[in-house]
Motif scaffolding. Structure first.
Motif, PDB file in Angstrom:
ATOM      1  N   ILE A  34       0.838  -1.200   0.000  1.00 45.66           N
ATOM      2  CA  ILE A  34       0.000   0.000   0.000  1.00 45.66           C
ATOM      3  C   ILE A  34       0.872   1.250   0.000  1.00 45.66           C
ATOM      4  N   TYR A  77       2.246   1.700  -3.376  1.00 45.70           N
ATOM      5  CA  TYR A  77       1.147   2.078  -4.258  1.00 45.70           C
ATOM      6  C   TYR A  77       0.815   3.555  -4.102  1.00 45.70           C
ATOM      7  N   ALA A  78       0.865   4.051  -2.853  1.00 47.77           N
ATOM      8  CA  ALA A  78       0.520   5.456  -2.603  1.00 47.77           C
ATOM      9  C   ALA A  78       1.415   6.394  -3.413  1.00 47.77           C
ATOM     10  N   ILE A 109       1.279   9.978  -6.319  1.00 47.79           N
ATOM     11  CA  ILE A 109       2.038  11.203  -6.053  1.00 47.79           C
ATOM     12  C   ILE A 109       2.994  11.521  -7.203  1.00 47.79           C
ATOM     13  N   TYR A 117      11.797   5.489   1.154  1.00 46.54           N
ATOM     14  CA  TYR A 117      10.558   5.627   1.913  1.00 46.54           C
ATOM     15  C   TYR A 117      10.218   4.332   2.660  1.00 46.54           C
ATOM     16  N   PHE A 152       8.848  12.923   9.603  1.00 43.12           N
ATOM     17  CA  PHE A 152       7.535  12.326   9.820  1.00 43.12           C
ATOM     18  C   PHE A 152       6.549  12.730   8.727  1.00 43.12           C
ATOM     19  N   PHE A 196       7.382  13.142   5.637  1.00 46.77           N
ATOM     20  CA  PHE A 196       7.753  12.230   4.546  1.00 46.77           C
ATOM     21  C   PHE A 196       7.150  10.845   4.778  1.00 46.77           C
ATOM     22  N   LEU A 197       7.178  10.382   6.042  1.00 47.67           N
ATOM     23  CA  LEU A 197       6.672   9.040   6.337  1.00 47.67           C
ATOM     24  C   LEU A 197       5.143   8.968   6.232  1.00 47.67           C
ATOM     25  N   TYR A 198       4.470  10.060   6.630  1.00 49.50           N
ATOM     26  CA  TYR A 198       3.020   9.953   6.766  1.00 49.50           C
ATOM     27  C   TYR A 198       2.215  10.576   5.636  1.00 49.50           C
ATOM     28  N   PRO A 225       2.269  10.366   2.288  1.00 55.04           N
ATOM     29  CA  PRO A 225       1.692   9.468   1.279  1.00 55.04           C
ATOM     30  C   PRO A 225       0.500   8.672   1.811  1.00 55.04           C
ATOM     31  N   ILE A 226       0.601   8.229   3.078  1.00 57.62           N
ATOM     32  CA  ILE A 226      -0.491   7.433   3.641  1.00 57.62           C
ATOM     33  C   ILE A 226      -1.730   8.312   3.821  1.00 57.62           C
ATOM     34  N   LEU A 273      -2.527  11.033   2.132  1.00 62.11           N
ATOM     35  CA  LEU A 273      -3.105  11.321   0.819  1.00 62.11           C
ATOM     36  C   LEU A 273      -3.918  10.136   0.312  1.00 62.11           C
ATOM     37  N   LEU A 274      -3.369   8.947   0.518  1.00 57.77           N
ATOM     38  CA  LEU A 274      -4.071   7.738   0.084  1.00 57.77           C
ATOM     39  C   LEU A 274      -5.441   7.639   0.751  1.00 57.77           C
ATOM     40  N   PHE A 310      -7.893  10.404  -0.560  1.00 58.66           N
ATOM     41  CA  PHE A 310      -8.439  10.180  -1.901  1.00 58.66           C
ATOM     42  C   PHE A 310      -9.306   8.932  -2.004  1.00 58.66           C
ATOM     43  N   ASN A 345      -7.852   2.291  -3.088  1.00 52.43           N
ATOM     44  CA  ASN A 345      -7.598   3.235  -1.991  1.00 52.43           C
ATOM     45  C   ASN A 345      -8.492   2.918  -0.803  1.00 52.43           C
ATOM     46  N   CYS A 389      -7.296  -0.183   0.928  1.00 50.97           N
ATOM     47  CA  CYS A 389      -6.073   0.134   1.667  1.00 50.97           C
ATOM     48  C   CYS A 389      -6.401   0.894   2.946  1.00 50.97           C
ATOM     49  N   LEU A 437      -7.591  -1.420   5.627  1.00 54.17           N
ATOM     50  CA  LEU A 437      -6.455  -2.171   6.187  1.00 54.17           C
ATOM     51  C   LEU A 437      -5.651  -1.300   7.140  1.00 54.17           C
ATOM     52  N   ILE A 438      -5.356  -0.066   6.690  1.00 56.29           N
ATOM     53  CA  ILE A 438      -4.574   0.842   7.527  1.00 56.29           C
ATOM     54  C   ILE A 438      -5.321   1.119   8.835  1.00 56.29           C
TER      55      ILE A 438
END
Lengths: 321, 272
Positions: A153, A156-157, A161, A197, B17, B19-21, B23-24, B26-27, B30, B234, B237, B240-241
């Motif tokens: 996931i 995929y994200a 981007i 990442y 943080f 950078f780590l979070y 993308p998640i 945004l996922l 959306f 999405n 995902c 799941l998250i």
């Protein structure tokens, strides 16, 4: 801790307590034997089979290789089968520049990604180690948390981007930094981003644990004596964090070199990495012997870092005792 | 100086943080997008969640994933705990070096190699690929992670508690269940959770070792992603998250309470 004391501390366990009974010795054995046999059968023996099949020839059958050993046909057929094994697949690998390039590019991509992850991860780990003790556990959990969410996931994200009409380009275009969308998806740059990442927690955690243990008064002493902060960092902090640096780099480099998902989803068809070559050889071409040979060579390339990693784990375990 | 948490430190943590979070985040955002285009905002909607629950293929895959996860995590926890005990308690037996090698190597082994080798084993012993082989494969790689987690707890474990119990006449097996196990239980629980997460997350090893009728959620997601990115994925995902995040937060709260309780108990024990 010196080697002598390390061994002295480990001798003669479990010997404390009352003398072990017969039943107890059976339990003791089972504790060792059950996981041992499991790992032998499901981890070590499969490698032997991979090696054997890498020496076999491709065949149009199921399983698609010859010879297959059938013990029921007797010892003679076993010997005949053994004589058929050869290094033909390895010669084939050596003769085809595709494989050679894929190995080189995997190692280079993994190495560059590891350095990038170190550059990104070090300031984070350092900041965490310097954070007030009360919020450190929370920060630690925040680093670990993404690791618990699906790897697939998270990769995929990044597609959404990085793609040309994706969020990063939308943002940069609207701010006016660029006038043309950047092409990042389906290039090596996307693979670097994906690996850094995905594997960042593996870099940050060992760095943090070595930086946290560090005695900060050393830095203060150096600065009191007139040492500029940058010099103090290179002379004291960095050398003391080296075990963490090495552990973090190994934890990123080894899996990254054989990575499949990231190059497949983010790298596109023009990038070359051996994990994907192996996957295609196996799934698309159905050539099991060549796929096995690819795996054996990859393992040989990674054996030095893997042994180094195990050595460090074992040492850490001795010291923790 | 010691207490100064410089601006540089704060900035690197915040950026790291983010950078780590990001993308998640945004996922997740959306997944509530009305528009079919994943990256263009077209208004809030939960329709992708509705269509997700009508997607029989994804639901079946989710069910397979959960079953494999529960079974493999449980077996892996037992095996991994035994392996951790072996590593920390039995320091001298034949083949110890090989054993620790086999525990640590899978942690870093590229998944394509592990997957291929397990598949070739199953073919060699003529085992039909499917749910069973999938579970065996998951047990094998996740037990090593459990072993590492439990081992690190055992290393800091105060052996004098066990010695006291045995001096008072408790047999070793009873000592283990009454003294050792309760103390290392939080580590075993987090080991189980790690094993479960690794199992429901795995794509590469599953693709090699699974067969017809045993498609897992990551395999399903992967095949759909290859066809194109859809908001439905999405939504899957995000669920799941959400599940994992809830589990982790609950586990850490429970762990913390247990830890506080344990420290209090130890204090009382030491005083008394």
């Amino acid at each position: 801790m010196t080697d002598a004391t390390a061994t002295a501390g480990t001798v003669a366990t479990p010997s404390s307590g009352p003398p072990t009974s017969f039943l107890q010795s059976i339990v003791n054995r089972l504790v060792i034997i059950v996981p041992y046999v499991w790992l032998l059968f499901f981890f070590l023996i499969p490698f032997v089979i991979v090696f054997k099949i890498s020496l076999s020839d491709t065949a149009r059958a199921m399983p698609p290789y010859v010879p297959t050993f059938d013990i029921s046909k007797g010892f003679g057929s076993l010997l005949a089968g053994l004589r058929e094994l050869d290094f033909e697949n390895y010669l084939w690998l050596a003769g085809d520049p595709l494989y050679f390039n894929a190995y080189i590019s995997s190692v280079v991509v993994a190495a560059i990604s590891t350095v990038l992850a170190l550059l990104v991860g070090y300031p984070i780990a350092y900041g965490m180690a310097r954070a007030p003790a009360t919020i450190r556990p929370t920060l630690l959990m925040l680093v670990i948390l993404p690791f618990w969410t699906s790897f697939l996931i998270r990769v995929y994200a990044w597609i959404g981007i990085l793609k040309p009409e994706g969020l990063l380009n939308q943002f940069l275009l609207s701010v006016g930094v660029i006038s043309q969308p950047l092409v990042i998806l389906n290039t090596y740059a996307a693979i670097f981003i994906g690996i850094v990442y995905s594997y960042l927690p593996f870099m940050v955690l060992p760095l943090y644990s070595s930086l946290e243990k560090m005695d900060h008064s050393l830095i203060e002493a150096a600065q009191d004596l007139g040492c500029p902060p940058i010099t103090a960092f290179w002379k004291i902090t960095f050398p003391l964090s080296l075990p963490g640096v090495v552990a973090g780099c190994l934890l990123v480099f080894i899996p990254a070199a054989g990575e499949f998902v990231i190059p497949d989803l983010l790298g596109g068809s023009r990038t070359l990495m051996i994990g994907r070559t192996l996957w295609n050889e196996f799934n698309s071409n159905g050539d099991w012997p060549v796929a096995s040979a690819v795996a054996v060579v990859l393992l040989l390339i990674l054996i030095v870092p893997i042994v180094l990693f195990q050595h460090m784990q074992a040492k850490a375990q001795e010291q923790g005792r | 100086m010691n207490t100064v948490w410089s601006r540089f430190n704060i900035a690197s943590i915040v950026l790291g943080f983010a950078f780590l979070y990001l993308p998640i985040v945004l996922l997740v955002v959306f997944s509530f997008n009305e528009s079919k285009l994943v990256t263009v905002w077209g208004g809030f909607s939960t329709k992708w969640y509705v269509s997700l629950f009508h997607n029989q293929g994804l639901m079946d895959a989710a069910w397979v994933t959960i079953r494999v996860g529960l079974i493999s995590a449980t077996v892996a926890t037992v095996l991994g705990t035994l392996a951790a005990l072996t590593l920390t308690r039995y320091t001298r037996f034949k083949g110890r070096l090989l054993f620790s090698g086999m525990v640590f190597a899978p942690l870093v082994m590229p998944e394509v190699i592990t997957g291929l080798s397990l598949l070739l084993l199953f073919v060699a012993v003529n085992l039909d690929r499917g749910f069973f082989t999938l579970t065996l494969a998951h047990i094998t790689f996740s037990m090593c992670f459990v072993a590492v987690v439990v081992q690190s707890r055992l290393l800091t474990f105060d052996r004098s508690l066990e010695e006291a119990a045995m001096d008072l006449g408790a047999p070793p097996v009873k000592t283990f269940f009454q003294i050792t196990l309760p103390v290392i239980l939080p580590a075993i629980v987090s080991g189980w959770m790690l094993a479960f997460t690794l199992s429901i997350d795995d794509l590469v090893i599953s693709s090699f070792t699974s067969g017809p009728g045993a498609t897992t959620l990551p395999m399903k997601i992967y095949s759909q992603v290859r066809l194109g990115v859809t908001p439905e994925i999405n939504a899957a995902c995000t669920i799941l998250i959400g599940l994992v995040a809830t589990g982790v937060v609950i586990a850490s709260v429970v762990n913390k309470q247990r830890e506080v309780q344990r420290l209090r108990d130890e204090q009382i024990a030491l005083r008394g």
